[in-house]
Design a protein around this motif. Structure first.
Motif, PDB file in Angstrom:
ATOM      1  N   ALA A   1      -5.836   7.890  -2.486  1.00  0.00           N
ATOM      2  CA  ALA A   1      -5.077   6.780  -3.063  1.00  0.00           C
ATOM      3  C   ALA A   1      -4.045   7.266  -4.070  1.00  0.00           C
ATOM      4  CB  ALA A   1      -6.048   5.820  -3.755  1.00  0.00           C
ATOM      5  N   GLY A   2      -3.061   6.422  -4.357  1.00  0.00           N
ATOM      6  CA  GLY A   2      -2.127   6.641  -5.461  1.00  0.00           C
ATOM      7  C   GLY A   2      -1.108   7.741  -5.185  1.00  0.00           C
ATOM      8  N   PRO A   3      -0.247   7.996  -6.185  1.00  0.00           N
ATOM      9  CA  PRO A   3       0.849   8.953  -5.992  1.00  0.00           C
ATOM     10  C   PRO A   3       0.375  10.360  -5.608  1.00  0.00           C
ATOM     11  CG  PRO A   3       1.225   7.644  -7.962  1.00  0.00           C
ATOM     12  CD  PRO A   3      -0.139   7.280  -7.476  1.00  0.00           C
ATOM     13  N   ASN A   4      -0.801  10.773  -6.088  1.00  0.00           N
ATOM     14  CA  ASN A   4      -1.286  12.130  -5.766  1.00  0.00           C
ATOM     15  C   ASN A   4      -2.233  12.109  -4.561  1.00  0.00           C
ATOM     16  OD1 ASN A   4      -1.262  14.884  -6.236  1.00  0.00           O
ATOM     17  ND2 ASN A   4      -2.970  14.830  -7.672  1.00  0.00           N
ATOM     18  N   PHE A   5      -2.347  10.996  -3.893  1.00  0.00           N
ATOM     19  CA  PHE A   5      -3.170  10.864  -2.682  1.00  0.00           C
ATOM     20  C   PHE A   5      -4.625  11.273  -2.906  1.00  0.00           C
ATOM     21  CE2 PHE A   5       1.125  10.725  -1.217  1.00  0.00           C
ATOM     22  CZ  PHE A   5       1.092   9.766  -0.221  1.00  0.00           C
ATOM     23  N   THR A   6      -5.160  10.925  -4.089  1.00  0.00           N
ATOM     24  CA  THR A   6      -6.606  11.055  -4.315  1.00  0.00           C
ATOM     25  C   THR A   6      -7.025  10.017  -5.340  1.00  0.00           C
ATOM     26  OG1 THR A   6      -8.374  12.414  -5.269  1.00  0.00           O
ATOM     27  CG2 THR A   6      -6.120  12.994  -5.893  1.00  0.00           C
ATOM     28  N   ASN A   7      -8.219   9.461  -5.151  1.00  0.00           N
ATOM     29  CA  ASN A   7      -8.750   8.535  -6.154  1.00  0.00           C
ATOM     30  C   ASN A   7      -9.451   9.322  -7.263  1.00  0.00           C
ATOM     31  OD1 ASN A   7     -11.073   9.386  -4.910  1.00  0.00           O
ATOM     32  ND2 ASN A   7     -11.645   7.403  -4.059  1.00  0.00           N
ATOM     33  N   GLY A   8      -9.440  10.655  -7.160  1.00  0.00           N
ATOM     34  CA  GLY A   8     -10.004  11.501  -8.211  1.00  0.00           C
ATOM     35  C   GLY A   8     -11.514  11.581  -8.178  1.00  0.00           C
TER      36      GLY A   8
ATOM     37  N   ARG B   1       0.827  -1.211   0.000  1.00  0.00           N
ATOM     38  CA  ARG B   1       0.000   0.000   0.000  1.00  0.00           C
ATOM     39  C   ARG B   1       0.856   1.254   0.000  1.00  0.00           C
ATOM     40  NH1 ARG B   1      -4.510  -1.503   4.384  1.00  0.00           N
ATOM     41  NH2 ARG B   1      -5.141  -3.424   3.352  1.00  0.00           N
ATOM     42  N   ILE B   2       1.939   1.229   0.780  1.00  0.00           N
ATOM     43  CA  ILE B   2       2.819   2.409   0.847  1.00  0.00           C
ATOM     44  C   ILE B   2       3.436   2.665  -0.532  1.00  0.00           C
ATOM     45  CG2 ILE B   2       4.967   3.294   1.844  1.00  0.00           C
ATOM     46  CD1 ILE B   2       4.184   1.598   4.403  1.00  0.00           C
ATOM     47  N   VAL B   3       3.934   1.580  -1.157  1.00  0.00           N
ATOM     48  CA  VAL B   3       4.604   1.725  -2.451  1.00  0.00           C
ATOM     49  C   VAL B   3       3.633   2.248  -3.520  1.00  0.00           C
ATOM     50  CG1 VAL B   3       5.691   0.386  -4.313  1.00  0.00           C
ATOM     51  CG2 VAL B   3       6.448   0.079  -1.949  1.00  0.00           C
ATOM     52  N   SER B   4       2.324   1.945  -3.351  1.00  0.00           N
ATOM     53  CA  SER B   4       1.337   2.400  -4.344  1.00  0.00           C
ATOM     54  C   SER B   4       1.169   3.923  -4.343  1.00  0.00           C
ATOM     55  CB  SER B   4      -0.021   1.731  -4.091  1.00  0.00           C
ATOM     56  OG  SER B   4      -0.668   2.329  -2.982  1.00  0.00           O
ATOM     57  N   HIS B   5       1.740   4.621  -3.350  1.00  0.00           N
ATOM     58  CA  HIS B   5       1.668   6.086  -3.320  1.00  0.00           C
ATOM     59  C   HIS B   5       2.851   6.724  -4.045  1.00  0.00           C
ATOM     60  CE1 HIS B   5      -1.886   6.409  -0.807  1.00  0.00           C
ATOM     61  NE2 HIS B   5      -1.396   5.523   0.017  1.00  0.00           N
ATOM     62  N   GLY B   6       3.456   6.040  -4.977  1.00  0.00           N
ATOM     63  CA  GLY B   6       4.565   6.570  -5.756  1.00  0.00           C
ATOM     64  C   GLY B   6       4.605   5.841  -7.077  1.00  0.00           C
ATOM     65  N   PRO B   7       5.646   6.005  -7.893  1.00  0.00           N
ATOM     66  CA  PRO B   7       6.746   6.958  -7.659  1.00  0.00           C
ATOM     67  C   PRO B   7       6.322   8.402  -7.935  1.00  0.00           C
ATOM     68  CG  PRO B   7       7.016   5.902  -9.788  1.00  0.00           C
ATOM     69  CD  PRO B   7       5.792   5.290  -9.158  1.00  0.00           C
ATOM     70  N   TRP B   8       7.151   9.327  -7.499  1.00  0.00           N
ATOM     71  CA  TRP B   8       6.885  10.743  -7.708  1.00  0.00           C
ATOM     72  C   TRP B   8       8.085  11.422  -8.319  1.00  0.00           C
ATOM     73  CZ3 TRP B   8       2.314  12.892  -7.665  1.00  0.00           C
ATOM     74  CH2 TRP B   8       2.244  14.291  -7.814  1.00  0.00           C
ATOM     75  N   PRO B   9       7.943  12.316  -9.316  1.00  0.00           N
ATOM     76  CA  PRO B   9       6.677  12.609  -9.978  1.00  0.00           C
ATOM     77  C   PRO B   9       6.266  11.497 -10.917  1.00  0.00           C
ATOM     78  CG  PRO B   9       8.459  13.867 -10.988  1.00  0.00           C
ATOM     79  CD  PRO B   9       9.054  13.147  -9.827  1.00  0.00           C
ATOM     80  N   PRO B  10       4.976  11.296 -11.127  1.00  0.00           N
ATOM     81  CA  PRO B  10       4.528  10.236 -12.040  1.00  0.00           C
ATOM     82  C   PRO B  10       4.671  10.707 -13.482  1.00  0.00           C
ATOM     83  CG  PRO B  10       2.639  11.378 -11.116  1.00  0.00           C
ATOM     84  CD  PRO B  10       3.868  12.072 -10.583  1.00  0.00           C
ATOM     85  N   VAL B  11       4.770   9.749 -14.403  1.00  0.00           N
ATOM     86  CA  VAL B  11       4.820  10.147 -15.811  1.00  0.00           C
ATOM     87  C   VAL B  11       3.418   9.994 -16.397  1.00  0.00           C
ATOM     88  CG1 VAL B  11       7.145  10.022 -16.750  1.00  0.00           C
ATOM     89  CG2 VAL B  11       6.017   7.931 -16.009  1.00  0.00           C
ATOM     90  N   ALA B  12       2.813  11.127 -16.750  1.00  0.00           N
ATOM     91  CA  ALA B  12       1.467  11.090 -17.308  1.00  0.00           C
ATOM     92  C   ALA B  12       1.533  11.533 -18.762  1.00  0.00           C
ATOM     93  CB  ALA B  12       0.554  12.020 -16.523  1.00  0.00           C
ATOM     94  N   PRO B  13       0.879  10.804 -19.655  1.00  0.00           N
ATOM     95  CA  PRO B  13       0.850  11.256 -21.046  1.00  0.00           C
ATOM     96  C   PRO B  13       0.043  12.546 -21.133  1.00  0.00           C
ATOM     97  CG  PRO B  13      -0.636   9.389 -20.725  1.00  0.00           C
ATOM     98  CD  PRO B  13       0.057   9.619 -19.426  1.00  0.00           C
ATOM     99  N   PRO B  14       0.370  13.454 -22.096  1.00  0.00           N
ATOM    100  CA  PRO B  14      -0.392  14.690 -22.209  1.00  0.00           C
ATOM    101  C   PRO B  14      -1.870  14.385 -22.466  1.00  0.00           C
ATOM    102  CG  PRO B  14       1.415  14.622 -23.816  1.00  0.00           C
ATOM    103  CD  PRO B  14       1.395  13.307 -23.117  1.00  0.00           C
ATOM    104  N   ASP B  15      -2.733  15.276 -21.971  1.00  0.00           N
ATOM    105  CA  ASP B  15      -4.168  15.101 -22.119  1.00  0.00           C
ATOM    106  C   ASP B  15      -4.586  15.479 -23.547  1.00  0.00           C
ATOM    107  OD1 ASP B  15      -6.861  15.124 -22.078  1.00  0.00           O
ATOM    108  OD2 ASP B  15      -7.058  16.541 -20.416  1.00  0.00           O
TER     109      ASP B  15
END
Ligand code: HEC
Ligand code: HEC
Length: 374
Positions: free
Chosen positions: A236-243, A27-41
């Protein structure tokens, strides 16, 4: 002499690592890595393009975009304050009436799925267009905004560089493109790595010695966060929100009524020509996000739900919650510790219950939350 120096240092540091279970570690590891690589929107064809980012940055600081000539985006989203204003709720000026909602940080906002506390917009560019036109924000009209670009040689050149063609004849198209340049700039705003990230990476690669330098109080707080606190179910997740959206029992009364939260946001989203189903979306109609927007359903449970905020840079973004009603991180911890279950909807109730934390546990949870900031 050397021996004394060595042992004094050891005694001082006394690194210690809790015996996290494999489940806790996962669970701890699921909060990374940071910064995440996100494809452009894909909804914004100029995201990631330097000329658009440069123009967007200028627009962000330009007070001429507001009806009053006094306000820019940066008046409320102050760069030195993690792109928010530190106020309980936003104001258009020193003497003005306080608005309904707290100004969110714009750091990491490109990672959101829905925008605003109520999710009234489904793209960063649409969320950047709304404040230009909103009466309680910049209060400008589309023709006035377009005229401001058309009448300025430098802006015309910037537009051309960013979009690769001459100004469109249509004012609405031009204003949407301004919002897309603003969004391209905001998409570059990523929060820095934090002590938590160093710990998380050390744990992920099995470097227990490095992991042990993370303060023990933060480790204990983290154990509550991913464990019986159930915080990471929503944060949840690297940004600490499930959105997504939830009701955690923050009162939503406002002067003259209630803030409907997600319920009102969905109505606005569906009615908006600026959503992903509209003509200004640059992604294809098969874009999975457009499909989600097409299929949103407004249900009674959305009433009083607000978006789960990310928790990075928290120490720079007080006060907290959609209405800025909690002043400190300790107040937030106390909110979850003494949760008023009467105020929760069925959904929140399934996950949340009062934690009744002992004072040391509350301090530990606060220490962990602080370690998400740099
Ligand atoms: C008067 C203060 C004020 C000004 C000026 C302002 N904003 Fe905001 N901004 C807010 C508030 C308050 C919210 C939350 C709105 C809501 O949830 O209803 C917000 C929300 C946002 C969001 C959504 C963020 C998220 O996490 O979902 C974006 C993006 C944004 N603003 C960009 C801008 C841009 C770009 C400008 C300039 C064109 C701007 N804002 C001007 C106060 C302001
Ligand atoms: C059911 C989902 C859910 C759970 C579980 C949950 N949160 Fe939240 N959290 C939210 C929502 C939604 C908000 C915003 C509520 C509002 O503004 O009305 C929030 C707000 C916050 C904030 C304020 C952030 C800001 O920028 O304003 C903090 C800090 C926080 N939560 C920490 C925690 C901690 C610590 C736990 C565990 C004890 C936890 N949360 C559990 C959904 C959740």
């Amino acid at each position: 002499m050397l021996a004394a120096v060595c042992c004094a240092a050891v005694a001082q540091a006394a690194p210690e690592l809790l015996d996290f279970s494999p489940e806790e570690r996962a669970r701890i590891v699921s909060h990374g890595p940071w910064p995440p690589v996100a494809p452009p929107d894909g909804a914004n064809r100029v995201e990631g393009q330097p000329a658009a980012v440069a123009w967007g940055r200028e627009l962000f600081f330009d007070t001429r975009l507001s009806a009053s000539g006094q306000l820019s985006c940066a008046s409320c989203h102050v760069p030195a304050r993690a792109f928010q204003d530190g106020l309980t709720t936003a104001r258009v000026g020193p003497g003005a009436e306080p608005g309904r909602r707290n100004t969110p940080s714009l750091l990491d906002s490109a990672q959101h799925r829905w925008f605003g506390w109520d999710g009234a917009n489904d793209s960063l560019w649409a969320a950047s267009l709304a404040p230009l036109l909103a009466r309680d924000e910049m209060g400008q009209s589309a023709p006035a905004l377009a005229a401001r670009v058309r009448g300025d040689v430098q802006s015309v050149a910037r537009y051309r560089r960013a979009f690769g063609h001459l100004l469109p004849a249509d004012d609405e198209q031009l204003v949407v493109d301004m919002a897309k340049a603003l969004a391209a700039f905001q998409a570059t705003l990523t929060s820095p790595r934090t002590p938590f990230d160093t710990f998380r990476d050390a744990l992920a690669r099995g470097d227990l010695r490095a992991a042990a330098s993370y303060p023990i109080a933060a480790q204990r707080g983290l154990r509550i966060f991913v464990g019986h606190g159930r915080c990471s179910v929503c944060h949840a997740g690297p940004n600490f929100t499930n959105g997504e959206f939830a009701d955690i029992g923050v009162p939503f009364f406002v002067r003259g009524g209630v803030d409907p939260g997600r319920h009102g946001g969905l109505q606005q989203l569906q009615a908006s020509r600026m959503n992903r189903l509209g003509a200004h979306n640059d992604a294809s109609p098969q874009d999975p996000r457009a499909v989600t927007t097409r299929h949103v359903i407004i249900e009674p449970r959305h009433f009083g739900e607000f978006r789960v905020p990310g928790l990075r840079q928290l120490t720079h973004t007080a006060p907290y919650m959609h209405n800025g009603s909690l002043a400190t991180i300790e107040d937030v911890v106390q909110h979850y510790s003494a949760l008023n279950e009467e105020r929760l909807h069925a959904d929140g109730e399934r996950i949340l219950r009062p934690l009744n934390l002992a004072p040391e546990q509350a301090n530990d949870l606060a220490a962990f939350l602080r370690s998400l900031s740099q």
